[in-house]
Motif scaffolding. Structure first.
Motif, short mmCIF file in Angstrom:
data_model
loop_
_atom_site.label_atom_id
_atom_site.label_comp_id
_atom_site.label_asym_id
_atom_site.label_seq_id
_atom_site.Cartn_x
_atom_site.Cartn_y
_atom_site.Cartn_z
N ASN A 186 0.82 -1.23 0.00
CA ASN A 186 0.00 0.00 0.00
C ASN A 186 0.85 1.27 0.00
O ASN A 186 0.53 2.25 0.67
CB ASN A 186 -0.94 0.01 1.22
N SER A 187 1.94 1.25 -0.77
CA SER A 187 2.87 2.37 -0.74
C SER A 187 2.27 3.67 -1.25
O SER A 187 2.72 4.75 -0.89
CB SER A 187 4.11 2.04 -1.57
N LYS A 188 1.21 3.58 -2.08
CA LYS A 188 0.62 4.78 -2.64
C LYS A 188 -0.63 5.24 -1.89
O LYS A 188 -1.26 6.21 -2.27
CB LYS A 188 0.29 4.55 -4.12
N SER A 189 -0.97 4.55 -0.82
CA SER A 189 -2.17 4.89 -0.05
C SER A 189 -1.81 5.69 1.19
O SER A 189 -0.82 5.41 1.87
CB SER A 189 -2.92 3.62 0.36
N LEU A 190 -2.64 6.68 1.49
CA LEU A 190 -2.42 7.48 2.70
C LEU A 190 -3.16 6.91 3.90
O LEU A 190 -2.94 7.34 5.03
CB LEU A 190 -2.90 8.92 2.45
N THR A 191 -4.03 5.93 3.65
CA THR A 191 -4.86 5.41 4.75
C THR A 191 -4.64 3.92 5.04
O THR A 191 -4.78 3.49 6.17
CB THR A 191 -6.35 5.62 4.42
N LYS A 192 -4.29 3.13 4.03
CA LYS A 192 -4.11 1.69 4.24
C LYS A 192 -2.78 1.41 4.94
O LYS A 192 -1.81 2.16 4.76
CB LYS A 192 -4.17 0.95 2.91
N PRO A 193 -2.71 0.34 5.73
CA PRO A 193 -1.47 0.04 6.46
C PRO A 193 -0.34 -0.35 5.52
O PRO A 193 -0.55 -1.04 4.53
CB PRO A 193 -1.88 -1.15 7.35
N ARG A 194 0.86 0.10 5.84
CA ARG A 194 2.04 -0.22 5.04
C ARG A 194 2.79 -1.37 5.72
O ARG A 194 3.79 -1.17 6.40
CB ARG A 194 2.92 1.03 4.86
N ASN A 195 2.27 -2.56 5.53
CA ASN A 195 2.84 -3.73 6.17
C ASN A 195 4.07 -4.22 5.40
O ASN A 195 4.19 -4.00 4.20
CB ASN A 195 1.81 -4.85 6.23
N PRO A 196 4.98 -4.92 6.06
CA PRO A 196 6.15 -5.47 5.37
C PRO A 196 5.73 -6.52 4.35
O PRO A 196 4.76 -7.24 4.55
CB PRO A 196 6.98 -6.08 6.51
N THR A 197 6.48 -6.59 3.26
CA THR A 197 6.20 -7.58 2.22
C THR A 197 7.50 -7.98 1.54
O THR A 197 8.54 -7.31 1.70
CB THR A 197 5.21 -7.02 1.18
N SER A 198 7.47 -9.06 0.79
CA SER A 198 8.66 -9.51 0.07
C SER A 198 9.09 -8.45 -0.95
O SER A 198 8.29 -7.62 -1.39
CB SER A 198 8.38 -10.83 -0.66
N ASN A 199 10.36 -8.50 -1.34
CA ASN A 199 10.88 -7.53 -2.29
C ASN A 199 10.02 -7.42 -3.53
O ASN A 199 9.62 -8.45 -4.12
CB ASN A 199 12.29 -7.94 -2.73
N HIS A 200 9.71 -6.20 -3.94
CA HIS A 200 8.97 -5.99 -5.17
C HIS A 200 9.84 -6.35 -6.37
O HIS A 200 11.07 -6.31 -6.30
CB HIS A 200 8.50 -4.53 -5.27
N ALA A 201 9.20 -6.70 -7.47
CA ALA A 201 9.92 -7.19 -8.65
C ALA A 201 10.91 -6.18 -9.20
O ALA A 201 11.96 -6.55 -9.74
CB ALA A 201 8.93 -7.58 -9.74
N LYS A 202 10.62 -4.89 -9.05
CA LYS A 202 11.50 -3.86 -9.63
C LYS A 202 12.68 -3.50 -8.72
O LYS A 202 13.54 -2.72 -9.12
CB LYS A 202 10.68 -2.59 -9.92
N ARG A 203 12.72 -4.08 -7.52
CA ARG A 203 13.83 -3.77 -6.63
C ARG A 203 15.10 -4.48 -7.13
O ARG A 203 15.09 -5.71 -7.30
CB ARG A 203 13.55 -4.18 -5.20
N SER A 204 16.16 -3.73 -7.36
CA SER A 204 17.39 -4.32 -7.89
C SER A 204 17.95 -5.34 -6.92
O SER A 204 17.80 -5.24 -5.71
CB SER A 204 18.43 -3.22 -8.14
N ARG A 205 18.63 -6.33 -7.48
CA ARG A 205 19.23 -7.39 -6.68
C ARG A 205 20.73 -7.39 -6.90
O ARG A 205 21.23 -7.05 -7.96
CB ARG A 205 18.63 -8.75 -7.04
N SER A 206 21.46 -7.85 -5.88
CA SER A 206 22.92 -7.88 -5.99
C SER A 206 23.35 -9.03 -6.90
O SER A 206 22.61 -9.96 -7.13
CB SER A 206 23.53 -8.08 -4.60
#
Length: 206
Positions: A186-206
């Protein structure tokens, strides 16, 4: 994939095994999505499988259904059992924990409290597998205990797991999490909880 049609109507989920053509490793997972498209196209979503798929895709992978379950409790137990069996047989597995309900620290604590004879031999693959079989009732009670925790405790445990297993060396363009911070829902929401989640697909990896 193999055994696509072998999920009975009474099943709530299934345990599967994903392997590359050379069988250099295996990933054991579970799913409660029983539609044909998901069964055919889902190969696992843990940190290990996410990286494998990001690098090489799924065309070289084989997924086999190894068990079906008629309750969530049975599903968790069977995932643990098949993962332990693979380790007992000397297979290099891509899983980082025992399987079963997440987050892992809660299950680990419950096993210490309810099934100490099982958790004490966790470092010995053969003895651990045998203990899961011998003490199934206690293991299932631990699964139930670790599954009935407060929401805040669940997400706290999940975040501990993610910090231990995910690549957090680069920021995430999807949710805005900075270096060393886990990805959030819920990174784009101002009201929904921002709970932890697995890495998003666009997150670069080493």
């Amino acid at each position: 994939m193999n055994d696509l049609a072998r999920v009975p109507e009474s099943a709530v989920g299934y345990v599967f095994r994903t392997e590359p053509a050379n069988k250099a490793w295996a990933y054991i997972g579970q799913s409660t999505r029983l539609d044909a498209a998901h069964i055919d196209g889902y190969f696992g979503s843990g940190a290990f499988m996410t990286e494998v798929i990001a690098k090489s895709g799924t065309s070289g992978l084989t997924k086999t259904i190894v068990a079906t379950a008629e309750s969530p409790l049975e599903l968790h137990y069977l995932e643990m059992l098949h993962l332990a069996e693979a380790r007992r047989d000397g297979v290099r597995v891509g899983n980082g924990d025992f399987g079963g309900p997440r987050p892992f620290p809660n299950l680990q604590q419950a096993l210490w409290e309810v099934a100490p004879a099982v958790i004490r031999v966790a470092g010995d693959p053969k003895r651990f597998y045998d203990a899961l079989v011998k003490h199934r009732d206690q293991v299932e009670q631990a699964i139930l205990d670790s599954s009935s925790i407060p929401v805040d405790a669940f997400y706290a445990g999940m975040e501990r797991d993610l910090r231990a297993t995910e690549d957090l060396s680069r920021p995430c363009p999807s949710c805005g999490s900075d270096i060393s911070e886990v990805c959030r829902t819920n990174s784009k929401s101002l009201t929904k909880p921002r709970n932890p989640t697995s890495n998003h697909a666009k997150r670069s990896r080493s």
